[in-house]
Design a protein around this motif. Structure first.
Motif, PDB file in Angstrom:
ATOM      1  N   CYS A 105       0.844  -1.191   0.000  1.00 55.56           N
ATOM      2  CA  CYS A 105       0.000   0.000   0.000  1.00 55.56           C
ATOM      3  C   CYS A 105       0.884   1.248   0.000  1.00 55.56           C
ATOM      4  O   CYS A 105       1.777   1.388   0.826  1.00 55.56           O
ATOM      5  CB  CYS A 105      -0.896   0.008   1.230  1.00 55.56           C
ATOM      6  SG  CYS A 105      -1.818   1.551   1.394  1.00 55.56           S
ATOM      7  N   CYS A 108      -0.016   3.261   3.728  1.00 52.19           N
ATOM      8  CA  CYS A 108       0.363   2.733   5.044  1.00 52.19           C
ATOM      9  C   CYS A 108       1.478   1.696   4.957  1.00 52.19           C
ATOM     10  O   CYS A 108       2.021   1.286   5.976  1.00 52.19           O
ATOM     11  CB  CYS A 108      -0.856   2.162   5.777  1.00 52.19           C
ATOM     12  SG  CYS A 108      -1.463   0.615   5.073  1.00 52.19           S
ATOM     13  N   CYS A 134      -6.591  -0.939  -0.306  1.00 48.33           N
ATOM     14  CA  CYS A 134      -5.827  -1.480   0.815  1.00 48.33           C
ATOM     15  C   CYS A 134      -6.771  -2.014   1.892  1.00 48.33           C
ATOM     16  O   CYS A 134      -7.684  -1.324   2.326  1.00 48.33           O
ATOM     17  CB  CYS A 134      -4.934  -0.391   1.396  1.00 48.33           C
ATOM     18  SG  CYS A 134      -4.084  -0.915   2.894  1.00 48.33           S
ATOM     19  N   CYS A 137      -5.931   0.416   5.399  1.00 46.24           N
ATOM     20  CA  CYS A 137      -6.329   1.826   5.478  1.00 46.24           C
ATOM     21  C   CYS A 137      -7.378   2.191   4.423  1.00 46.24           C
ATOM     22  O   CYS A 137      -7.844   3.321   4.363  1.00 46.24           O
ATOM     23  CB  CYS A 137      -5.109   2.731   5.368  1.00 46.24           C
ATOM     24  SG  CYS A 137      -4.404   2.766   3.711  1.00 46.24           S
ATOM     25  N   PHE A 139      -7.093   2.751   1.445  1.00 44.58           N
ATOM     26  CA  PHE A 139      -6.595   3.706   0.471  1.00 44.58           C
ATOM     27  C   PHE A 139      -6.720   3.092  -0.921  1.00 44.58           C
ATOM     28  O   PHE A 139      -6.356   1.945  -1.132  1.00 44.58           O
ATOM     29  CB  PHE A 139      -5.138   4.033   0.792  1.00 44.58           C
ATOM     30  CG  PHE A 139      -4.518   5.007  -0.143  1.00 44.58           C
ATOM     31  CD1 PHE A 139      -4.785   6.364   0.000  1.00 44.58           C
ATOM     32  CD2 PHE A 139      -3.658   4.598  -1.150  1.00 44.58           C
ATOM     33  CE1 PHE A 139      -4.201   7.279  -0.859  1.00 44.58           C
ATOM     34  CE2 PHE A 139      -3.076   5.517  -2.007  1.00 44.58           C
ATOM     35  CZ  PHE A 139      -3.359   6.853  -1.856  1.00 44.58           C
TER      36      PHE A 139
END
Ligand SMILES: [Zn+2]
Length: 147
Positions: A105, A108, A134, A137, A139
């Motif tokens: 990721c 993170c 992800c 997180c 994301f």
């Protein structure tokens, strides 16, 4: 006391070496298995030139691809001349073989795997353009593939 501690250390070291040797043996064995059995399951993802038809069935064409030991249940698929993506072959519960990429990721740093089912997914991963979400997180962005 020092002697007893030394014995414990030696014992732990011996156990760890045995465990490591066992892991290496299993990893090599899985890589051999994947080299023989995975091609027929991956022919919809990789170009036909990556395979050779032999009297034993479909095999990888080592001119383009190779398989390296990685772990007791995964092997690394090397595509010659292509760097930047760690591709792994794994065995499914249905005794078929799948392909996935190890992805990190970009936010993170959490490593996770993304399954690859089509040639296009493979290409976007190799080009670092795959859309990933992800699990930690959440994301969402083009992936950074672990080399
Ligand atoms: Zn993340």
């Amino acid at each position: 006391m020092a002697d007893a501690l030394a014995l414990i250390k030696k014992y732990v070291h011996r156990l760890e070496s045995a465990h490591e040797a066992e892991r290496r043996r299993k990893s090599e064995s899985f890589a051999r298995e994947a080299f023989i059995h995975a091609p027929s399951h991956l022919q919809e993802i990789l170009p036909p030139e990556f395979f050779i038809e032999t009297s034993y069935g479909l095999r990888f064409n080592t001119r383009y691809v190779d398989v390296e030991p990685k772990g007791p249940h995964v092997a690394r698929l090397l595509i010659k001349g292509v760097n930047g993506a760690e591709l792994l072959i794994y065995k499914t519960p249905y005794a078929t073989y799948g392909l996935c990429a190890r992805i990190k990721c970009p936010t993170c740093g959490e490593p996770f795997t993304k399954e690859i089912k089509t040639p296009k997914e493979l290409l976007t991963i190799l080009e670092g353009k795959a859309e990933v979400s992800c699990p930690v997180c959440h994301f969402k962005k083009a992936s950074e593939v672990i080399a």
